[in-house]
Enzyme design. Structure first.
Site, PDB file in Angstrom:
ATOM      1  N   ASP A   1      82.739  40.557  39.765  1.00  9.51           N
ATOM      2  CA  ASP A   1      82.458  39.241  39.207  1.00  9.51           C
ATOM      3  C   ASP A   1      80.980  38.904  39.401  1.00  9.51           C
ATOM      4  O   ASP A   1      80.418  39.109  40.490  1.00  9.51           O
ATOM      5  CB  ASP A   1      83.339  38.209  39.915  1.00  9.51           C
TER       6      ASP A   1
ATOM      7  N   GLU B   1      80.515  42.670  35.584  1.00  4.09           N
ATOM      8  CA  GLU B   1      80.315  41.517  34.723  1.00  4.09           C
ATOM      9  C   GLU B   1      78.813  41.271  34.782  1.00  4.09           C
ATOM     10  O   GLU B   1      78.316  40.692  35.747  1.00  4.09           O
ATOM     11  CB  GLU B   1      81.087  40.305  35.221  1.00  4.09           C
TER      12      GLU B   1
END
Length: 699
Positions: free
Chosen positions: A345, A381
């Site tokens: 993330d 990401e």
């Protein structure tokens, strides 16, 4: 009777050796560290032990007489000096960053904060109330676990198909699962769940965060919960709320069962920030252990957190001990749980060394040479919320990346936006301009149209605007620019024309995804037309709005459609092209590796690419495939039918239609005549058609 010895500074955490437990905790600026032991209920503190050893900023002790299952925490003494970045407060019980298991949950109270909430001096004065009663406790883990020969999968990237899912959301409503199993880690290994994934054609399940996390105070006060889990409390412990009767062993057994079915397990991990928030957040672990070491602080005023995540704080991976903690955590999940990869993330934050992104950051270099971690799937990401944080295409070889350019291009093309053909061509062919460097391959582009963050595919074709009222933020949260199209009505409708158009648009999006070069990822329930009623930020909706409803799966034909698409992708080499296209003539053949075709019977010209009103494109590829199977795909996002003609001199014997997005299950049952060089084909509005080359019969 407990016997306390100096013990060892390594390994970190609480490690049972058969005689006792060794405790080791890093804190560079602490003056004293106390180990606090608790009774099995976690309510009463039974013993405090000052850690006698200190080696290279690591506090440690070996305690004989402690066994696995013991609950514990720490109290760390040092200066309470926010202006210098120090927030030590021994009145606050702290969770071990290396806790392998966690018992209990946070009970929100002002005593969890290191400062007196609401005091005139803000966070500058310490709070002296004890927080132990409100805190979860770390558990000394029993390391014994037999895997019975389980091995991690090593599926090639080019064959990978990712299914993003949520442990509870995927299993809570499954009618074939026993009630006590639903919503647990164990449910992931149930034959009914695995059978669905196998029949669908999935090779990897990517789980939303399973690291221990908290329900944020502002959500609890609104009677909501943190459903997604992007608020990490502990990087080594699985989130207890998903435990069934078998606890940790149930999670490990589920992973082993998925491996038996040749399905990899990828974890979505959050190392960019923690649940402690900004300088006004609670003191639960890292902040009270050594705020100035674990977090990036504002260079001009260390009282404040430096934040590139939008979540209040940023872990400082430029610090060697913090970097070590993250790498130890990753290896723990690979070695103790046999997971096959990670999706990071806000990964750009991890490569800020110290404040600016660099592809030579310590984290990227360390993970790239690690003998364990360099061999698992690594997915970034590739952005964060800080300046210079958008780094799509900027990660080093060995990494896959969520490609939001793919997402946005495919959405806007099928919405009918003008001028999208050049971008569409780049995305269909693997986004070479982003990834064709330093030996990277097309699989580095993780193609997706939807993810947990945003609309589902069904909502993408049903809503123009977000509808997040259930989140309690007056519909201000979530993305405002969804690049969606409701096909003529906002939300639910009974209009048969609109429903038919939505169904076709759904099929167009999914077919584009699964026929593109790269690594496809689609969202949980998109094979069932799952809807969140227009909520594009369902992070706090731990209820039927977010869970997959298996009993009312909706479009059974869509399930068959997705299965058929994935079967085609699996069967033919052309859909898993191992290298980037060059457009050059193949050695020993009169064909190039790829052709871009205009409907007028010619290859696309420069003027064709620049004509903003064009919404029709042909793609012919597979000419260099090992199985020698060649394909033609025709795309028409225009609202009107067109006639598509092949060039007169096109090198082919003929193409047979085999897949059509206008068909509910996709497969063309009556192919009709071949499309040959110079021939034409009626292409319906807003549809995709796939043709397979049929060589001429030899005399």
């Amino acid at each position: 009777m407990l016997m306390v010895e100096e013990g060892s500074p390594a390994p970190f955490g609480a490690v049972w050796d058969g005689k006792g437990v060794n405790f080791a905790l890093f804190s560079a600026h602490a003056q004293k560290v106390e180990l606090c032991l608790f009774e099995p209920s976690g309510r009463r503190e039974t013993k405090r032990i000052s850690l006698p050893g200190r080696t290279d900023q690591v506090w440690h002790a070996h305690v004989r007489g402690i066994r696995p299952g013991q609950l514990y925490g720490y109290r760390v003494y040092g200066p309470y000096d926010p202006a210098a970045g120090h927030r030590f407060n021994p009145h606050k019980l702290l969770l071990d960053p290396y806790a392998r298991q966690i018992f209990g949950r946070i009970h929100w109270h002002d005593a969890l904060y290191g400062y007196r909430v609401g005091a005139p001096r803000g966070d500058l004065a310490p709070d002296r109330r004890d927080s132990a009663a409100m805190m979860p406790k770390a558990v000394v883990e029993d390391p014994a676990q037999t895997w019975d020969g389980d091995r991690r999968r090593l599926l090639p990237w080019r064959d990978t198909v990712i299914y993003e899912a949520h442990v509870k959301g995927l299993t809570q409503l499954h009618p074939d699962l026993p009630e006590e199993l639903r919503g647990t880690y164990s449910a992931l290994g149930h034959p009914a769940v695995i059978d669905h994934l196998v029949k669908l054609g999935i090779t990897a399940i990517e789980l939303l965060p399973v690291h221990a996390f908290v329900d944020d105070r502002f959500l609890v006060e609104k009677q909501l919960r943190n459903y997604w889990g992007y608020s990490t409390l502990g990087f080594f412990a699985p989130e207890p709320r998903y435990f069934g009767e078998d606890g940790v062993l149930g999670f490990k057994a589920a992973i082993a069962s998925l491996h038996e079915a040749n399905i990899e397990v990828i974890l979505d991990v959050v190392y960019n920030h923690t649940c402690e928030g900004n300088h006004l957040g609670p003191t639960l672990s890292f902040r009270g252990i050594d705020n100035a070491s674990y977090y990036k602080l504002a260079p001009d005023n260390p009282r404040f957190s430096w934040d590139s995540t939008g979540c209040g704080n940023t872990l400082d991976l430029a610090h060697p001990r913090v970097l070590q903690m993250v790498l130890d955590s990753l290896r723990h999940w690979v070695e103790a749980y046999h997971v096959d990869g990670f999706r990071f993330d806000l990964a750009s934050t991890l490569a800020r060394d110290p404040y600016d992104f660099t592809d030579r950051a310590g984290f990227l270099r360390a993970i790239g040479q690690d003998p364990v971690l360099s061999r698992v799937k690594l997915i970034a990401e590739p952005w964060d919320l800080g300046e210079g944080g958008y780094r799509v295409g900027g990660f080093p070889p060995g990494w896959g990346e969520w490609n939001d350019k793919y997402r946005d291009t495919v959405r806007t093309f099928w919405r009918g936006d003008p001028g999208k053909l050049p971008d569409l061509a780049a995305r269909l062919a693997g986004s070479a301009e982003l990834y064709a460097y330093a030996g990277r391959r097309p699989w580095a582009s993780v193609n997706f149209i939807v993810s947990h963050d945003g609309f589902t595919t069904q909502d993408l074709v049903s809503y123009n605007e977000r509808h997040n009222e259930a989140n309690g933020e007056d519909n201000r949260d979530g993305h405002g620019n969804n690049l969606s199209w409701n096909c003529g009505a906002e939300g639910e409708t009974e209009d048969p024309g609109i429903l038919a158009l939505r169904a076709r648009q759904r099929r167009n999006l999914l077919a584009t995804l699964l026929l593109s070069t790269g690594t496809p990822m689609f969202g949980m329930g998109d094979e069932f037309a799952r809807s969140q009623k227009g909520n594009n930020n369902a992070y706090c909706q731990d209820n039927e709005l977010s869970w997959m409803n298996w009993s009312d799966a909706g479009d059974s034909e869509l399930l068959a459609y997705v299965r058929n698409l994935l079967a085609l992708r699996r069967r033919y080499d052309a859909f898993r092209h191992p290298t980037f296209f060059t457009g050059e003539t193949l050695a020993g053949r009169d064909q190039r590796d790829i052709y871009w075709l205009a409907p007028e019977g010619r290859e696309m010209s420069q003027d064709d690419w620049l004509a903003g009103d064009r919404r029709v494109l042909g793609l012919q590829f597979g000419n260099d495939a090992q199985d020698r199977e060649r394909f033609l795909v025709l795309f028409n996002a225009a609202p009107e039918d067109v006639t598509f003609q092949l060039p007169v001199d096109f090198p082919c014997d003929g193409f047979m239609p085999i897949f059509h997005s206008a068909e509910p299950e996709g497969l063309v049952k009556k192919p009709g005549a071949l499309l040959k060089a110079g021939g034409s084909f009626p292409l319906a509005s807003r549809c995709l058609m796939l043709f397979q080359h049929v060589p001429a019969a030899r005399p």
